[in-house]
Design an enzyme around this catalytic site. Structure first.
Site, PDB file in Angstrom:
ATOM      1  N   GLY A 158       4.516   0.493  15.944  1.00  0.00           N
ATOM      2  CA  GLY A 158       4.971   0.745  17.314  1.00  0.00           C
ATOM      3  C   GLY A 158       4.691   2.183  17.730  1.00  0.00           C
ATOM      4  N   GLY A 162       3.501  -2.181  10.187  1.00  0.00           N
ATOM      5  CA  GLY A 162       4.166  -2.557   8.945  1.00  0.00           C
ATOM      6  C   GLY A 162       3.557  -3.788   8.303  1.00  0.00           C
ATOM      7  N   ARG A 172       5.932   3.037   2.421  1.00  0.00           N
ATOM      8  CA  ARG A 172       6.623   4.048   3.229  1.00  0.00           C
ATOM      9  C   ARG A 172       7.382   5.043   2.356  1.00  0.00           C
ATOM     10  NH1 ARG A 172       8.520   0.261   8.353  1.00  0.00           N
ATOM     11  NH2 ARG A 172       6.867   0.989   9.743  1.00  0.00           N
TER      12      ARG A 172
END
Ligand code: ADP
Ligand code: MG
Length: 396
Positions: free
Chosen positions: A377, A353, A35
């Site tokens: 999500g 993730g 990320r």
């Protein structure tokens, strides 16, 4: 959505950029910096434009309280290494230290505020409270760039409210993620296969109703399997089970059958007497699970069948590991599915993730796949057709 280039000349401007730097940590060691790497292009673009860059981000769930365990210090350090430039981390989010840190920035330099979730207003359900905090963020900048794709489904101060306080734009990461997701919701090349697994079963079951309509085939693994097996009347032992969802799942199975869609479930399961890396694992038929064991991976026959279906698809979206991939003994199903995705002639997308961390951990490279999404999500809600507050607020 407006792009960074629509914000005009940014030289000398203070630009607040919301990133998703919520990386997995072991103590203060980052175990997957995907990320942070994904945030680099936008931060560099802003630096090159001569902006004073102020990064807003969260880590974990400090729930509105200052807690050094959730300090962004490891993320700031890693960002600094990757940028090969200093990244000053303020001691607070919107206090004296934040103001002084921003004040000290020269054009092209980067600073980070502390974890936005240290502020109770960040995740507040109260519009006024969030707005008040967003005003304090806005006082620190001249423009806002939203680039934390993993949080755009959240109505939070640094994601949603701030965007209406300053000239705002979507960053390149958000644009790229949305572009890929559009391909999955528009006219995706068929066959279109969606692979679902993981542990957040009740969240993900909701997505299924919608995905049955868009995709041709749904492949189910991970912890979700057992609610399906239970819905078919099978014993699932001590496995993860959402018993209050059994009726809904029966409905999905009926809907798929009547709509000519396929829901593919595992035919064999790797079981163990307990949830442990060294528990003695055996393979059983999916309809003959022992009462005193729990399912921790799909079996080898299922892995082969799943892979065959995936390889033949021209569009694949995958979210959620097929088993407890963190433990070598229960990672085989996840490896087989990942391998199959790399062979897809068309678009393959990995979202989530833990799924992203699992494929990297198993030794796959990011470019083995068409796209690895930084948001699980957020991707799922987008595919469900839900309105994502952090995106719609950026619409011109
Ligand atoms: P993502 O982050 O990719 O959206 P989730 O958070 O939903 O995925 O799920 C990831 C977790 O699911 C992993 O930690 C994995 O160990 C767990 N998991 C997968 N299969 C099972 C299973 N059969 N039983 C228990 N946990 C499982
Ligand atoms: Mg997860």
């Amino acid at each position: 959505m407006k792009s960074v280039t629509d914000l005009g000349d940014l030289r000398g401007q203070r630009v607040l950029v919301r990133c998703d730097l919520n990386v997995p940590l072991d103590g203060d060691t980052i175990t997957d910096d995907g990320r942070i790497r994904a945030s680099l292009p936008t931060i560099n673009q802003l630096r090159e434009a001569g902006a004073k860059v102020i990064v807003l981000a969260h880590l974990g769930r400090p729930k509105g309280k200052v807690n050094s365990e959730f300090s962004l210090a490891p993320a700031a350090r890693r960002l600094s290494e990757l940028l090969d430039a200093e990244v000053t981390l303020a001691d607070d989010v919107v206090g004296d230290s934040a103001r002084a840190t921003v004040e000290a920035l020269a054009d092209g330099q980067v600073a980070m505020l502390e974890n936005v979730r240290f502020e109770p207003g960040e995740e507040s359900k109260d519009d006024g409270e969030r707005s008040e905090l967003a005003d304090k963020y806005a006082a620190l900048g001249d423009a806002f760039v939203s680039d934390g794709f993993g949080v755009v489904h959240r109505k939070q101060a640094s994601v949603y409210d701030l965007a209406s306080k300053l000239p705002s734009a979507a960053g390149g990461l958000v644009e790229a993620e949305v572009e890929v997701l559009q391909k999955l919701t528009g006219d995706a090349a068929r066959p279109y296969v969606v692979v679902l697994g993981g542990a957040k079963v009740s969240d993900k079951l909701n997505v299924i109703a919608n995905l049955i309509r868009t995709a041709d085939t749904l492949v189910i693994g991970g912890g979700m399997v057992f609610t399906f097996l239970a819905a078919q009347g099978h014993e699932v032992g001590k496995s993860l089970l959402e018993s209050d969802q059994i009726d809904a799942v029966k409905g999905y199975l009926d809907e798929a059958a009547s709509g000519g869609k396929q829901i593919i479930l595992p035919t064999d399961i790797v079981v163990a007497p307990e949830f442990a890396a060294d528990a003695p694992a055996t393979v059983v038929r999916a309809d003959e699970m022992p009462k005193d064991q729990l399912g921790l991976d799909i079996g080898p026959e299922s892995a082969e069948r799943f892979a065959a279906v995936i390889e033949k698809a021209h569009t694949v979206f995958w979210n959620g590991p097929m088993g407890v991939a963190e433990m070598e003994a229960f990672a085989k199903g996840t490896r087989a599915v990942a391998e199959a995705l790399t062979k897809v002639d068309g678009l393959s997308v990995v979202g989530g993730g833990d799924s992203a961390a699992a494929v990297r951990d198993l030794g796959f490279a990011d470019d083995d796949f068409g796209h690895i999404s930084t948001g699980g999500g957020a991707s799922l809600e987008y595919l469900e057709g839900k309105d994502l507050p952090g995106l719609s607020v950026l619409a011109d």
